[in-house]
Design a protein around this motif. Structure first.
Motif, PDB file in Angstrom:
ATOM      1  N   UNK A   1      37.794  45.109  36.297  1.00  0.00           N
ATOM      2  CA  UNK A   1      36.539  44.393  36.131  1.00  0.00           C
ATOM      3  C   UNK A   1      36.496  43.058  36.868  1.00  0.00           C
ATOM      4  N   UNK A   2      37.269  42.937  37.929  1.00  0.00           N
ATOM      5  CA  UNK A   2      37.307  41.703  38.717  1.00  0.00           C
ATOM      6  C   UNK A   2      36.281  41.797  39.841  1.00  0.00           C
ATOM      7  N   UNK A   3      35.414  40.818  39.958  1.00  0.00           N
ATOM      8  CA  UNK A   3      34.387  40.826  41.004  1.00  0.00           C
ATOM      9  C   UNK A   3      34.988  40.381  42.335  1.00  0.00           C
ATOM     10  N   UNK A   4      34.886  41.223  43.387  1.00  0.00           N
ATOM     11  CA  UNK A   4      35.488  40.856  44.674  1.00  0.00           C
ATOM     12  C   UNK A   4      34.513  40.144  45.609  1.00  0.00           C
TER      13      UNK A   4
ATOM     14  N   UNK B   1      28.555  29.950  40.417  1.00  0.00           N
ATOM     15  CA  UNK B   1      28.787  31.257  39.798  1.00  0.00           C
ATOM     16  C   UNK B   1      27.938  31.380  38.528  1.00  0.00           C
ATOM     17  N   UNK B   2      27.231  32.497  38.352  1.00  0.00           N
ATOM     18  CA  UNK B   2      26.268  32.609  37.244  1.00  0.00           C
ATOM     19  C   UNK B   2      26.886  32.630  35.856  1.00  0.00           C
ATOM     20  N   UNK B   3      28.196  32.897  35.738  1.00  0.00           N
ATOM     21  CA  UNK B   3      28.886  32.835  34.443  1.00  0.00           C
ATOM     22  C   UNK B   3      30.103  31.933  34.608  1.00  0.00           C
ATOM     23  N   UNK B   4      30.622  31.457  33.493  1.00  0.00           N
ATOM     24  CA  UNK B   4      31.811  30.608  33.551  1.00  0.00           C
ATOM     25  C   UNK B   4      32.997  31.403  34.099  1.00  0.00           C
ATOM     26  N   UNK B   5      33.660  30.842  35.096  1.00  0.00           N
ATOM     27  CA  UNK B   5      34.805  31.509  35.717  1.00  0.00           C
ATOM     28  C   UNK B   5      36.051  31.251  34.872  1.00  0.00           C
ATOM     29  N   UNK B   6      36.635  32.321  34.345  1.00  0.00           N
ATOM     30  CA  UNK B   6      37.855  32.206  33.563  1.00  0.00           C
ATOM     31  C   UNK B   6      39.099  32.329  34.432  1.00  0.00           C
ATOM     32  N   UNK B   7      38.991  33.115  35.501  1.00  0.00           N
ATOM     33  CA  UNK B   7      40.161  33.340  36.342  1.00  0.00           C
ATOM     34  C   UNK B   7      39.729  33.559  37.791  1.00  0.00           C
ATOM     35  N   UNK B   8      40.347  32.806  38.691  1.00  0.00           N
ATOM     36  CA  UNK B   8      40.165  32.989  40.127  1.00  0.00           C
ATOM     37  C   UNK B   8      41.469  33.524  40.706  1.00  0.00           C
ATOM     38  N   UNK B   9      41.360  34.552  41.539  1.00  0.00           N
ATOM     39  CA  UNK B   9      42.515  35.166  42.195  1.00  0.00           C
ATOM     40  C   UNK B   9      42.267  35.128  43.698  1.00  0.00           C
TER      41      UNK B   9
ATOM     42  N   UNK C   1      31.371  39.125  37.069  1.00  0.00           N
ATOM     43  CA  UNK C   1      32.199  38.879  35.891  1.00  0.00           C
ATOM     44  C   UNK C   1      32.820  37.494  35.926  1.00  0.00           C
ATOM     45  N   UNK C   2      33.525  37.162  34.862  1.00  0.00           N
ATOM     46  CA  UNK C   2      34.184  35.859  34.772  1.00  0.00           C
ATOM     47  C   UNK C   2      35.512  35.845  35.527  1.00  0.00           C
TER      48      UNK C   2
END
Length: 403
Positions: free
Chosen positions: A179-182, A211-219, A145-146
């Motif tokens: 829906x956050x990818x870990x 990353x295969x999609x644009x990253x909107x948020x990094x945690x 996910x983004x």
């Protein structure tokens, strides 16, 4: 099954330990010989450095060290012939043992090219290594996910410890709920925090770019030392102006010793005291622990915090203040083993390893104090340091913050 690399690394480490024990024995022997020599006592009185004792004992120790060196060369040559055939991934229990060894002496393992030394890398929830390549990410993380969360473990631990005693873990819970990818970072915790921070900063940049999609948020979520590595990475992102820091929206610190860990401080005090006495000096084993452990005395984040300083000597906290990066919301969780966090015992002991003030970023020096909003800090009772990795109330709080 134990891998060939693990056997090779263990054999080398055993020989290194044997050499270290031999050196300690020799130092003790030399001290005793000097003490029983009346001429050396006279030299001490007049301020002349005693001569090193000569005799058969010195020759014996040289023979032992030479023999151990020859054995290590033989071990390396033997394993080098078969290491290329060993492509198995280490079992979780072997990985955890290696992680503990890296925490205690990881800088030595890396400097000696020991196969047990861990290289920094990311893994998915199934424990598979994820490389910073778009096709590899798609294969290892289908449906990435983004929104991306990276979980960073603490001293002597590995990615496997996030799982705890339950089937799920904080990463998979975030994935199911939001829906956050870990991604789970694994790294050599015995290296300086600043070195790991700089490397993490670059690896985050590589991962964001691939990353295969644009990253909107990094945690970023860090437990114990992991929180310090995160803060160090944020600082070093500004040096070459890495763009990953622009995606960092939230950071969570679980029991991180922002101003040092009590156990590391106690170990340093014991080591510095023992070094003042001739007979105790060789047995001050704290001086042989890793750079990562020594960084935890004050919570060093930068190269300047340790360069040119003998970590085994008594020295004040001369760290360069490192503020929390702007544009990111920071959340702090601390724990106390007592029933009430207001108790004097809870305030002093904290979670057994980290005191409450350090975990909350409090400091008497305003420049070192971390400024956070009261609602962004929680303190939980009846929890110890490792409970923070796998506890429902802690997970629920993080899920609420990151919703």
């Amino acid at each position: 099954m134990v891998s060939i690399r693990s056997v090779h690394g263990s054999a080398r480490l055993l020989l290194d330990v044997t050499r270290g024990v031999t050196r300690i024995t020799e130092q003790t022997h030399r001290t005793i010989v000097r003490e029983v020599n009346p001429l050396n006592r006279l030299r001490d009185i007049v301020g002349v450095t005693p001569e090193e004792p000569q005799g058969p004992q010195g020759h014996t120790y040289r023979v032992i060290q030479s023999t151990l060196s020859l054995l290590q060369k033989g071990v390396d040559m033997s394993f080098d012939t078969v290491a290329v055939e060993d492509t198995r991934s280490p079992a979780p229990q072997n990985m955890n043992v290696a992680a503990a060894l890296n925490g205690v002496c990881g800088d030595h393992l890396e400097a000696s090219n020991n196969p047990l030394a861990i290289n920094m890398h990311f893994r998915n929830s199934r424990g598979e290594i994820v490389q910073s390549d778009s096709e590899h990410i798609r294969a290892r993380l289908p449906g990435a996910s983004s929104r991306l969360v990276v979980l960073v473990h603490g001293l002597c631990l590995s990615h496997d410890y996030w799982k705890g005693h339950n089937e799920g873990n904080l990463g998979t819970e975030l994935e199911r709920a939001h829906g956050i990818t870990p991604l789970y970072l694994t790294y050599n915790t015995g290296k300086h925090i600043s070195i790991n921070g700089r490397e993490l900063s670059q690896q985050l940049q590589n991962m964001i770019e691939a990353w295969p999609v644009d990253v909107e948020e990094l945690i970023l979520v860090g437990h114990s030392m992991g929180g310090l590595v995160i803060r160090s990475a944020c600082w070093y992102a500004s040096e070459p102006e890495l763009s990953w820091i622009d995606h960092l929206k939230k950071a969570v610190y679980l029991g991180s010793p922002h101003h040092g860990a009590a156990l590391a401080k106690a170990s340093h005090l014991l080591t510095s005291t023992m070094k003042k006495f001739r007979y105790a000096r060789p047995f001050a084993l704290g001086q042989h622990t890793s750079a990562g452990i020594k960084d935890l005395r004050h919570g060093n984040l930068l190269d300047e915090d340790w360069e040119g300083i003998n970590p085994d000597d008594f020295s004040p906290d001369a760290r360069k203040p490192v503020p929390l990066p702007a544009g990111t919301r920071h959340f702090f969780i601390a724990a106390a083993v007592g029933n009430k966090t207001t108790d004097f015992t809870s305030a002093i002991i904290g979670d057994l390893l980290v005191r409450l003030d350090s975990a909350k970023g409090h400091h008497r020096d305003e420049l070192k104090r971390l400024s956070i909003r009261p609602q962004d800090c929680r303190v939980f009772e009846n929890l110890n340091h490792l409970d923070l990795l796998d506890n429902k109330v802690v997970h629920d709080q993080v899920l609420e913050w990151l919703a």
